[in-house]
Design an enzyme around this catalytic site. Structure first.
Site, PDB file in Angstrom:
ATOM      1  N   ALA A  75      57.632 -20.020  40.913  1.00 36.91           N
ATOM      2  CA  ALA A  75      58.492 -19.997  39.725  1.00 36.91           C
ATOM      3  C   ALA A  75      57.637 -20.079  38.457  1.00 36.91           C
ATOM      4  O   ALA A  75      56.737 -19.267  38.263  1.00 36.91           O
ATOM      5  CB  ALA A  75      59.500 -21.146  39.813  1.00 36.91           C
ATOM      6  N   HIS A 104      53.483 -25.433  20.590  1.00 37.54           N
ATOM      7  CA  HIS A 104      52.224 -25.649  19.871  1.00 37.54           C
ATOM      8  C   HIS A 104      51.364 -26.581  20.706  1.00 37.54           C
ATOM      9  O   HIS A 104      51.831 -27.207  21.665  1.00 37.54           O
ATOM     10  CB  HIS A 104      52.460 -26.222  18.469  1.00 37.54           C
ATOM     11  CG  HIS A 104      53.120 -27.569  18.464  1.00 37.54           C
ATOM     12  ND1 HIS A 104      52.417 -28.740  18.554  1.00 37.54           N
ATOM     13  CD2 HIS A 104      54.423 -27.922  18.378  1.00 37.54           C
ATOM     14  CE1 HIS A 104      53.256 -29.763  18.526  1.00 37.54           C
ATOM     15  NE2 HIS A 104      54.480 -29.297  18.424  1.00 37.54           N
ATOM     16  N   GLU A 131      59.620 -28.021  39.595  1.00 38.85           N
ATOM     17  CA  GLU A 131      58.529 -28.540  38.778  1.00 38.85           C
ATOM     18  C   GLU A 131      59.025 -29.491  37.701  1.00 38.85           C
ATOM     19  O   GLU A 131      60.198 -29.462  37.313  1.00 38.85           O
ATOM     20  CB  GLU A 131      57.764 -27.392  38.101  1.00 38.85           C
ATOM     21  CG  GLU A 131      58.485 -26.699  36.960  1.00 38.85           C
ATOM     22  CD  GLU A 131      59.479 -25.642  37.382  1.00 38.85           C
ATOM     23  OE1 GLU A 131      60.654 -25.733  36.928  1.00 38.85           O
ATOM     24  OE2 GLU A 131      59.108 -24.735  38.142  1.00 38.85           O
ATOM     25  N   ASP A 187      68.602 -18.901  42.279  1.00 40.31           N
ATOM     26  CA  ASP A 187      67.797 -20.083  42.548  1.00 40.31           C
ATOM     27  C   ASP A 187      68.151 -21.238  41.615  1.00 40.31           C
ATOM     28  O   ASP A 187      68.052 -22.407  42.000  1.00 40.31           O
ATOM     29  CB  ASP A 187      66.310 -19.750  42.416  1.00 40.31           C
ATOM     30  CG  ASP A 187      65.770 -19.004  43.628  1.00 40.31           C
ATOM     31  OD1 ASP A 187      66.457 -18.995  44.670  1.00 40.31           O
ATOM     32  OD2 ASP A 187      64.677 -18.428  43.533  1.00 40.31           O
ATOM     33  N   SER A 216      54.044 -17.843  36.964  1.00 37.75           N
ATOM     34  CA  SER A 216      53.957 -17.052  35.737  1.00 37.75           C
ATOM     35  C   SER A 216      52.897 -17.593  34.791  1.00 37.75           C
ATOM     36  O   SER A 216      52.398 -16.875  33.926  1.00 37.75           O
ATOM     37  CB  SER A 216      55.323 -17.008  35.036  1.00 37.75           C
ATOM     38  OG  SER A 216      55.705 -18.285  34.573  1.00 37.75           O
TER      39      SER A 216
END
Length: 292
Positions: free
Chosen positions: A188, A157, A147, A72, A192
């Site tokens: 994608a 952080h 994205e 991909d 997650s």
């Protein structure tokens, strides 16, 4: 896009033996069918035999169909360029999951024969355009198929930023970053991070905060025609990035504005006849089969 393919572009995964063997086989097989074949210059130098090399932009200009051999990631890199042109794209999976690559590298002939004979389905996938503005001036921009992600430049952080939708303030965030994903990218990085899967036909975007400081903050789905603005707090000492598909990185300074909107360009995916998105999800994500 024409339904009859006469000039085929081959795009591959550089320095990958498996991809190179598939590219060589495709080149020979397509030429036996009397088709003109252009091979992306990055991988052409690793192949032997009768080849004609071309840059990716030239493939977009000259070819009717592009066949991407890889995973991909290779498809995304090609798509960001080829979406500017009137060209269909189909993938041969030489990667891991391969949500965007339909063809089996060891048995592409039968399926690809049907596609070349006009037996295929067309699917349009929209892209994002990400811009970084500093003191009212555009500093950097690029496109993304999956994205655009705002995140710290080096070590993860918490950062502070405000989110606006169509110039309306939505909320302020204290989080490790923000993922703005298309339906294509919803399987994608967004997935997650806890985002929902959006079927490809939806005109929608999903915003997924990364490790937000408050438990009440959840992913939100908005209209794809919305304009998203992320305003980074000027109080930060560190620099940040906006990553487009994890490949292109735009530098962000404290106080910068990030504008993300739907791109006018679209990727034209070619699927074999009978393509079923839910079959892809079951196969790639290991979902349960039918019980009866």
């Amino acid at each position: 896009m024409t339904a009859k393919f006469t000039t085929i572009g081959l795009i591959g995964k550089p320095q990958h033996s498996g991809a190179n063997s598939t590219l060589t086989a495709l080149n020979q097989w397509l030429k036996k069918r009397g088709l003109k074949v252009l091979i992306e210059a990055r991988v052409a130098k690793d192949l032997g035999g009768d080849i004609e090399a071309a840059e990716l932009i030239e493939i977009g200009k000259q070819c009717d169909l592009a066949i991407v051999v890889g995973g991909d990631g290779n498809m995304l890199g090609a798509a960001r360029v080829l979406s500017r042109f009137d060209i269909g794209v189909i993938g041969v999976n030489r990667g891991n999951l391969g949500f965007l690559t339909d063809l089996d590298p060891d048995d592409f002939e039968t399926t690809l024969t049907s596609v070349l004979d006009g037996e295929f389905e067309i699917e349009q996938r929209f892209l994002l355009e990400a811009e970084v503005h500093r003191h009212g001036k555009l500093k950097a921009n690029n496109s993304a198929v999956n994205e655009a992600v705002l995140h710290p430049n080096q070590v993860a952080h918490m950062i502070e930023f405000e989110v606006y939708i169509d110039d309306k303030f939505m909320y302020s965030q204290r989080a490790d970053g923000m993922i703005i994903s298309t339906p294509t990218g919803s399987t994608a990085y967004s997935l997650s991070a806890g985002g929902a899967i959006l079927t490809p036909n939806l005109d929608a975007l999903i915003l997924v905060p990364m490790f937000p400081h408050t438990m009440s903050c959840r992913p939100i789905v908005i209209d794809a025609n919305s304009t998203i603005k992320l305003l980074v707090s000027p109080e930060h000492d560190d620099n940040f990035e906006v990553s487009c598909d994890g490949h292109v990185h735009l530098s962000v300074l404290p106080g910068d504005e990030i504008i993300i909107r739907r791109s006018p360009e679209q990727l034209t995916l070619i699927h074999p006849k009978g393509h079923n998105y839910f079959h892809v999800l079951r196969n790639k994500l290991g979902w349960g089969s039918k019980l009866f």
